[in-house]
Design an enzyme around this catalytic site. Structure first.
Site, PDB file in Angstrom:
ATOM      1  N   LYS A 114     -14.604  14.384  -3.130  1.00 46.98           N
ATOM      2  CA  LYS A 114     -13.461  14.785  -3.960  1.00 46.98           C
ATOM      3  C   LYS A 114     -13.696  16.136  -4.604  1.00 46.98           C
ATOM      4  O   LYS A 114     -12.791  16.957  -4.670  1.00 46.98           O
ATOM      5  CB  LYS A 114     -13.145  13.723  -5.025  1.00 46.98           C
ATOM      6  CG  LYS A 114     -12.522  12.478  -4.417  1.00 46.98           C
ATOM      7  CD  LYS A 114     -11.678  11.668  -5.380  1.00 46.98           C
ATOM      8  CE  LYS A 114     -10.945  10.572  -4.600  1.00 46.98           C
ATOM      9  NZ  LYS A 114     -10.255   9.604  -5.417  1.00 46.98           N
ATOM     10  N   LYS A 201      -9.809   8.157   7.561  1.00 47.76           N
ATOM     11  CA  LYS A 201      -9.177   6.980   6.959  1.00 47.76           C
ATOM     12  C   LYS A 201      -7.710   7.259   6.626  1.00 47.76           C
ATOM     13  O   LYS A 201      -7.377   8.353   6.185  1.00 47.76           O
ATOM     14  CB  LYS A 201      -9.959   6.676   5.671  1.00 47.76           C
ATOM     15  CG  LYS A 201      -9.591   5.410   4.973  1.00 47.76           C
ATOM     16  CD  LYS A 201     -10.405   5.263   3.686  1.00 47.76           C
ATOM     17  CE  LYS A 201      -9.761   6.008   2.541  1.00 47.76           C
ATOM     18  NZ  LYS A 201      -9.915   5.395   1.215  1.00 47.76           N
ATOM     19  N   LYS A 204      -3.425   7.760   1.155  1.00 42.04           N
ATOM     20  CA  LYS A 204      -2.156   8.141   0.533  1.00 42.04           C
ATOM     21  C   LYS A 204      -2.175   9.587   0.053  1.00 42.04           C
ATOM     22  O   LYS A 204      -1.140  10.163  -0.224  1.00 42.04           O
ATOM     23  CB  LYS A 204      -1.831   7.189  -0.613  1.00 42.04           C
ATOM     24  CG  LYS A 204      -2.890   7.115  -1.686  1.00 42.04           C
ATOM     25  CD  LYS A 204      -2.639   5.926  -2.600  1.00 42.04           C
ATOM     26  CE  LYS A 204      -3.735   5.826  -3.639  1.00 42.04           C
ATOM     27  NZ  LYS A 204      -4.350   4.629  -3.918  1.00 42.04           N
TER      28      LYS A 204
HETATM   29  P1  ATP Z   1      -7.146   7.993  -1.770  1.00 42.61           P
HETATM   30  O1  ATP Z   1      -6.854   8.036  -0.322  1.00 42.61           O
HETATM   31  O2  ATP Z   1      -6.129   8.687  -2.612  1.00 42.61           O
HETATM   32  O3  ATP Z   1      -8.553   8.305  -2.118  1.00 42.61           O
HETATM   33  P2  ATP Z   1      -7.025   5.257  -1.240  1.00 42.61           P
HETATM   34  O4  ATP Z   1      -5.821   5.157  -0.389  1.00 42.61           O
HETATM   35  O5  ATP Z   1      -8.371   5.178  -0.629  1.00 42.61           O
HETATM   36  O6  ATP Z   1      -6.947   6.507  -2.179  1.00 42.61           O
HETATM   37  P3  ATP Z   1      -7.812   3.480  -3.331  1.00 42.61           P
HETATM   38  O7  ATP Z   1      -7.098   3.275  -4.612  1.00 42.61           O
HETATM   39  O8  ATP Z   1      -9.095   4.226  -3.373  1.00 42.61           O
HETATM   40  O9  ATP Z   1      -6.846   4.126  -2.306  1.00 42.61           O
HETATM   41  O10 ATP Z   1      -8.060   2.093  -2.611  1.00 42.61           O
HETATM   42  C1  ATP Z   1      -7.524   0.850  -2.939  1.00 42.61           C
HETATM   43  C2  ATP Z   1      -8.106  -0.203  -2.040  1.00 42.61           C
HETATM   44  O11 ATP Z   1      -7.597  -0.047  -0.717  1.00 42.61           O
HETATM   45  C3  ATP Z   1      -9.625  -0.137  -1.912  1.00 42.61           C
HETATM   46  O12 ATP Z   1     -10.150  -1.464  -1.929  1.00 42.61           O
HETATM   47  C4  ATP Z   1      -9.845   0.528  -0.593  1.00 42.61           C
HETATM   48  O13 ATP Z   1     -11.078   0.169  -0.020  1.00 42.61           O
HETATM   49  C5  ATP Z   1      -8.667   0.029   0.216  1.00 42.61           C
HETATM   50  N1  ATP Z   1      -8.276   0.994   1.245  1.00 42.61           N
HETATM   51  C6  ATP Z   1      -7.865   2.261   1.034  1.00 42.61           C
HETATM   52  N2  ATP Z   1      -7.564   2.875   2.182  1.00 42.61           N
HETATM   53  C7  ATP Z   1      -7.789   1.969   3.165  1.00 42.61           C
HETATM   54  C8  ATP Z   1      -7.675   2.008   4.595  1.00 42.61           C
HETATM   55  N3  ATP Z   1      -7.265   3.076   5.219  1.00 42.61           N
HETATM   56  N4  ATP Z   1      -7.975   0.896   5.293  1.00 42.61           N
HETATM   57  C9  ATP Z   1      -8.391  -0.219   4.655  1.00 42.61           C
HETATM   58  N5  ATP Z   1      -8.535  -0.327   3.318  1.00 42.61           N
HETATM   59  C10 ATP Z   1      -8.242   0.749   2.571  1.00 42.61           C
END
Ligand code: ATP
Ligand code: LTN
Length: 335
Positions: A114, A201, A204
């Site tokens: 980050k 990954k 969002k």
């Molecule tokens: P950002 O992408 O903005 O860093 P994020 O989409 O990873 O955020 P988080 O709030 O960090 O969102 O994650 C919320 C939950 O969703 C966590 O338990 C994370 O492991 C899971 N998660 C996030 N993205 C994925 C993905 N692509 N596939 C499976 N699980 C996910």
């Protein structure tokens, strides 16, 4: 509460949720409710480690609360709360920060990613100490509730290891205080990848909106995004090297329908990518529809949502305060 084990998890309200968040997190958590006492948290204090627009943060927090409920979390039986409404998180976090080494925090890949991603951007002016000490706050979230298990995606494993190390360190220094939590990483859909780049990954915060499906995307938009997903120049619906895009769609289809990868390969034997994508798109639409309906209903009744988070905060404070009192006493704060 009944004598069941406790799980705690949280999501940051830092943007609209993707189907990756749902399949990798929410959906699996909802399935754990009968077996465990659950605490689910909207981690708004974590979200401000990156500068947020206040009105958007408020909206995202309420949206996330509603999506927890729409995904099937039973708020009568379990605790759903907003982190900033339970002051014990900030209070324990400080004590834990004073027991966390600089070296440990410097090794966290999320911090490295980050801070690198934001340097040079507007947010780069705000590579703040909170982004660095974020894992100590996350440890406080978990340890306050004496959680046995913490369901998270694979990307959070390193943070969870730190929470375990801190629990053990504190227990050794001051006598038994915290339960040492275990990670719980579901095998299914642990990592949904970007629809445009199957090596990263689905996130969002990606700049390209075609790379993710939002839980609240209009259904026809979600369908289009699946149809535009990158595949490869071949024609077979199979896993394997060079077929990461197809495999990611198979993974989504599997998580949504419950079919395993072998069944999916059989189902599409002799069929092309067009058919395959059409079926995956339909299954995604079927997955999103009931969630969106429930969400829309909930958003019509904001008073109800407020009741839910007020009651949640009260229940959470009751549990959290027990742990915090012990900690304050043990470190030598006057009672
Ligand atoms: P950002 O992408 O903005 O860093 P994020 O989409 O990873 O955020 P988080 O709030 O960090 O969102 O994650 C919320 C939950 O969703 C966590 O338990 C994370 O492991 C899971 N998660 C996030 N993205 C994925 C993905 N692509 N596939 C499976 N699980 C996910
Ligand atoms: N850091 C996590 C969100 C999070 C969390 C937690 C997860 C905050 N506190 C406690 C599990 C337990 C994330 O970004 N996914």
């Amino acid at each position: 509460m009944e004598n069941k084990k406790t799980i705690l998890s949280a999501i940051q309200p830092s943007g609209a949720l993707t189907i990756g968040n749902y399949l990798g997190a929410l959906k699996n958590w909802a399935a754990l409710q009968d077996e465990y006492n659950c605490c689910f948290c909207v981690a708004d204090m974590h979200a401000i480690t990156v500068r947020q627009v206040p009105a958007e943060l408020r909206k995202n927090s309420l949206d996330l609360l509603a999506l927890f409920i729409a995904a099937g979390i039973d708020v009568e039986k379990h605790i759903l709360f907003i982190q900033s409404q339970v002051p014990q998180h900030a209070q324990l976090s400080w004590v834990l920060t004073c027991n966390t080494y600089m070296g440990e925090l410097s090794r966290m890949t999320q911090f490295k990613d980050k801070s690198q991603r934001y340097s040079g951007s507007v947010a780069g002016e705000n590579i703040n100490a909170g982004l660095f000490t974020y894992p100590s706050l996350m440890a406080a979230d978990i340890l306050l509730y004496q959680a046995d298990l913490v369901p998270v995606g694979a990307d959070q494993k390193q943070h969870l290891e730190l929470a375990r190390d801190l629990a053990v360190r504190f227990n050794n220094a001051y006598s038994e205080t915290f339960k040492v939590p275990e990670p719980y990483i579901a095998k299914v859909a642990a990592r949904i990848m970007s629809l445009q780049d199957p090596f990263s990954k689905m996130s969002k915060s990606d700049d390209n909106a075609n790379s993710y499906i939002l839980l609240l995307d209009p259904i026809d938009t979600a369908v289009k995004k699946v149809k535009r997903a990158v595949t490869d120049s071949g024609a077979e619906v199979k896993r394997g090297e060079g077929k990461e895009g197809v495999e990611n769609l198979m993974n989504i289809y599997s998580a949504v329908t419950g079919k395993n990868m072998e069944e999916i390969e059989l189902e599409f034997e002799g069929k092309g990518y067009g058919d395959f994508k059409g079926t995956v798109a339909e299954s995604v639409a079927d997955c999103l529809r009931p969630i969106q309906e429930k969400y829309n209903d909930l958003m019509k009744n904001k008073d109800y949502l407020q009741e839910v988070y007020t009651a949640g905060a009260q229940k959470a404070q009751g549990l959290a305060n027990k742990t915090l009192r012990k900690v304050y006493k043990k470190v030598g704060f006057l009672q």
